[in-house]
Design a protein around this motif. Structure first.
Motif, short mmCIF file in Angstrom:
data_model
loop_
_atom_site.label_atom_id
_atom_site.label_comp_id
_atom_site.label_asym_id
_atom_site.label_seq_id
_atom_site.Cartn_x
_atom_site.Cartn_y
_atom_site.Cartn_z
N LEU A 51 0.82 -1.21 0.00
CA LEU A 51 0.00 0.00 0.00
C LEU A 51 0.86 1.26 0.00
CD1 LEU A 51 -2.78 -1.11 2.51
CD2 LEU A 51 -3.13 -0.51 0.11
N GLN A 52 1.93 1.23 0.77
CA GLN A 52 2.80 2.40 0.86
C GLN A 52 3.54 2.66 -0.46
OE1 GLN A 52 2.69 4.49 3.30
NE2 GLN A 52 1.48 3.24 4.70
N THR A 53 3.63 1.65 -1.30
CA THR A 53 4.34 1.81 -2.57
C THR A 53 3.38 1.83 -3.77
OG1 THR A 53 4.75 -0.60 -2.63
CG2 THR A 53 6.49 0.81 -1.72
N GLY A 54 2.09 2.17 -3.51
CA GLY A 54 1.18 2.45 -4.61
C GLY A 54 0.29 1.33 -5.08
N LEU A 55 -0.01 0.35 -4.21
CA LEU A 55 -0.85 -0.78 -4.61
C LEU A 55 -2.18 -0.33 -5.21
CD1 LEU A 55 -1.52 -3.87 -4.56
CD2 LEU A 55 -2.48 -3.48 -2.28
N ARG A 73 -1.34 -8.39 -11.01
CA ARG A 73 -0.74 -9.23 -12.04
C ARG A 73 -0.83 -8.57 -13.41
NH1 ARG A 73 -4.04 -14.63 -11.09
NH2 ARG A 73 -5.66 -13.00 -11.05
N ASP A 74 0.33 -8.40 -14.05
CA ASP A 74 0.40 -7.83 -15.39
C ASP A 74 -0.19 -6.42 -15.49
OD1 ASP A 74 1.55 -10.20 -16.40
OD2 ASP A 74 -0.45 -11.10 -16.59
N ALA A 75 -0.33 -5.74 -14.36
CA ALA A 75 -0.86 -4.38 -14.40
C ALA A 75 0.19 -3.44 -15.00
CB ALA A 75 -1.22 -3.91 -12.98
N PRO A 76 -0.24 -2.53 -15.86
CA PRO A 76 0.73 -1.61 -16.47
C PRO A 76 1.24 -0.60 -15.46
CG PRO A 76 -1.50 -0.98 -17.05
CD PRO A 76 -1.61 -2.28 -16.32
N ASP A 77 2.33 0.05 -15.77
CA ASP A 77 2.85 1.09 -14.90
C ASP A 77 1.85 2.23 -14.79
OD1 ASP A 77 5.18 -0.30 -14.46
OD2 ASP A 77 6.27 0.70 -16.09
N VAL A 78 1.86 2.90 -13.64
CA VAL A 78 0.99 4.06 -13.45
C VAL A 78 1.34 5.16 -14.44
CG1 VAL A 78 0.35 5.87 -11.82
CG2 VAL A 78 0.61 3.53 -11.02
N CYS A 79 2.63 5.33 -14.71
CA CYS A 79 3.09 6.37 -15.63
C CYS A 79 3.40 5.76 -17.00
CB CYS A 79 4.33 7.06 -15.09
SG CYS A 79 4.08 7.85 -13.48
N PRO A 80 3.14 6.49 -18.07
CA PRO A 80 3.51 5.99 -19.40
C PRO A 80 5.01 5.76 -19.51
CG PRO A 80 2.02 7.88 -19.56
CD PRO A 80 2.44 7.78 -18.12
N ALA A 81 5.40 4.85 -20.36
CA ALA A 81 6.82 4.53 -20.54
C ALA A 81 7.62 5.78 -20.89
CB ALA A 81 6.98 3.48 -21.63
N ASP A 193 -3.46 11.88 -19.55
CA ASP A 193 -4.41 10.96 -18.91
C ASP A 193 -3.89 10.51 -17.56
OD1 ASP A 193 -5.89 11.24 -21.20
OD2 ASP A 193 -5.47 9.23 -21.98
N ALA A 194 -2.61 10.19 -17.49
CA ALA A 194 -2.02 9.73 -16.23
C ALA A 194 -2.05 10.83 -15.18
CB ALA A 194 -0.59 9.25 -16.46
N LEU A 195 -1.80 12.07 -15.59
CA LEU A 195 -1.88 13.20 -14.65
C LEU A 195 -3.29 13.31 -14.07
CD1 LEU A 195 0.20 15.93 -16.52
CD2 LEU A 195 0.63 15.14 -14.18
N VAL A 196 -4.30 13.20 -14.92
CA VAL A 196 -5.68 13.29 -14.44
C VAL A 196 -6.00 12.13 -13.51
CG1 VAL A 196 -8.12 13.25 -15.12
CG2 VAL A 196 -6.47 14.58 -16.46
N ARG A 197 -5.63 10.91 -13.95
CA ARG A 197 -5.96 9.72 -13.16
C ARG A 197 -5.31 9.77 -11.78
NH1 ARG A 197 -4.42 6.27 -16.73
NH2 ARG A 197 -6.43 6.25 -17.79
N LEU A 198 -4.05 10.20 -11.72
CA LEU A 198 -3.35 10.25 -10.44
C LEU A 198 -3.85 11.40 -9.57
CD1 LEU A 198 0.27 9.32 -11.53
CD2 LEU A 198 -1.31 7.95 -10.17
N THR A 199 -4.28 12.48 -10.20
CA THR A 199 -4.89 13.57 -9.43
C THR A 199 -6.16 13.08 -8.76
OG1 THR A 199 -3.98 15.29 -10.87
CG2 THR A 199 -5.92 15.87 -9.60
N VAL A 200 -7.00 12.36 -9.51
CA VAL A 200 -8.23 11.82 -8.93
C VAL A 200 -7.90 10.85 -7.80
CG1 VAL A 200 -10.25 10.38 -9.38
CG2 VAL A 200 -9.59 12.16 -11.01
N CYS A 201 -6.92 9.99 -8.00
CA CYS A 201 -6.52 9.05 -6.94
C CYS A 201 -6.08 9.79 -5.69
CB CYS A 201 -5.40 8.15 -7.44
SG CYS A 201 -5.89 6.87 -8.61
N GLN A 202 -5.30 10.84 -5.87
CA GLN A 202 -4.75 11.55 -4.71
C GLN A 202 -5.83 12.27 -3.93
OE1 GLN A 202 -0.84 13.06 -5.17
NE2 GLN A 202 -1.17 14.83 -3.84
#
Length: 250
Positions: A51-55, A73-81, A193-202
Motif C-alpha cells: 500500500l505504501q508503494t502504490g498498490l 498481475r500484469d498491471a501496467p505502470d501508473v506512468c507511461p513509458a 491521462d495519467a496526470l488526471v488519473r493520479l490527481t483523482v486518486c490523490q
C-alpha cells in the motif's frame, strides 16, 4: 480468501486475494512461521508495504459485491513509458502556513508570508514554460488539494513536460475541482491521462467523494467524467462509479 480494507480516506472498500497457506511459511519473507497469528501478521506487513508503494494506484480493478478487487498481475505502470509523475514539492513552512491560514480563512485575507512563498512555488515548472498561476493562487487561498508534475524519466528528472492541479470546493473537503491539466504539445496524450488519473486518486485518498471540472475536453469522458447538472463535468470516486482506465474490468 480476501483481505478487505480501506485506504486512507478513500471512500472505496478495497479487497485483495490472499492465497490460503499450504505450508507453514511466511507469504512475505518465505521463512517458517509457527502460528496462524504469525502468518497473518506477515500478510498484514506485506500488504502495508504494498500500500505504501502504490498498490491502490497501480492495480487492475474489478467491482465485485461492493468491493474494489485489486489485482497487480500484469498491471501496467501508473506512468507511461519514459515518463514519471510526482507531487510538486512544497516547503514545510508553506504547508504549515497553509494549515494555519485554512483555519483563519473566514477572518481575513491570507498572510503575506503565504503569498510570498506561493509566488516561488513550482518555479522550475514556470522556467519550463508552464503557467503556474492557478496552483500558486490556490496555495494563497489555502484551497490546493493536489499539484502534480510530469517529467522525463531519466537520471536528471528533466525536462518537465506537464502538470495538473486540483482544489477543494467545500470546507468539508468532500468535493475536489480539477482546475488545470497541461502537457507540452510534443508529449503523448497518455501523460495527460495519467496526470488526471493520479490527481483523482490523490484527492480520493484525501477524502474526496467526487471531482468536478470546467475543463472542456472530450478525453475526460474516456477517463470517467460525465456531464454535470448546471454545466461542467463530474466524476464520482466511490466504487459504484470507478475511475475508468485501460486496466479496469467489469
Amino acid at each position: 480468501m480476501l483481505a478487505i480494507f480501506r485506504w486512507r480516506r478513500d471512500p472505496n472498500i478495497y479487497a485483495i486475494k490472499v492465497e490460503f497457506p499450504t505450508a507453514p511459511k511466511s507469504p512475505w519473507t518465505g521463512l517458517p512461521v509457527t502460528s496462524a497469528d504469525e502468518w497473518a501478521a506477515d500478510v498484514a506487513a506485506r500488504l502495508d508495504e504494498e500500500l505504501q508503494t502504490g498498490l491502490v494506484r497501480r492495480s487492475r480493478r474489478t467491482i465485485r459485491d461492493g468491493y474494489v478487487l485489486l489485482d497487480t498481475r500484469d498491471a501496467p505502470d501508473v506512468c507511461p513509458a519514459g515518463f514519471s509523475i510526482s507531487s510538486v514539492p512544497l516547503d514545510d513552512v508553506v504547508l504549515s502556513l497553509l494549515q494555519r491560514d485554512d483555519r483563519k480563512r473566514a477572518y481575513g485575507s491570507p498572510s503575506a508570508s503565504v503569498s510570498t512563498l506561493a509566488s516561488e512555488a513550482g518555479y522550475w515548472l514556470a522556467k519550463a514554460g508552464m503557467d503556474v498561476a492557478i496552483p500558486r493562487q490556490l496555495i494563497v487561498e489555502a484551497k490546493l488539494a493536489c499539484w502534480l508534475q510530469a517529467y522525463v524519466d531519466n537520471a536528471r528528472g528533466r525536462p518537465f513536460v506537464g502538470h495538473a492541479a486540483a482544489s477543494w470546493e467545500d470546507r468539508q473537503r468532500t468535493t475536489a475541482r480539477l482546475d488545470l491539466v497541461h502537457i507540452r504539445p510534443d508529449i503523448p496524450s497518455e501523460v495527460r491521462d495519467a496526470l488526471v488519473r493520479l490527481t483523482v486518486c490523490q484527492v480520493a485518498e484525501a477524502g474526496a467523494l467526487r471531482v468536478v471540472t470546467a475543463i472542456d475536453d472530450p478525453e475526460l469522458h474516456g477517463l470517467g467524467f460525465r456531464p454535470a447538472n448546471g454545466g461542467g463535468l463530474t466524476l464520482h470516486t466511490s466504487s459504484a462509479e470507478p475511475l475508468s482506465d485501460p486496466t479496469a474490468g467489469a
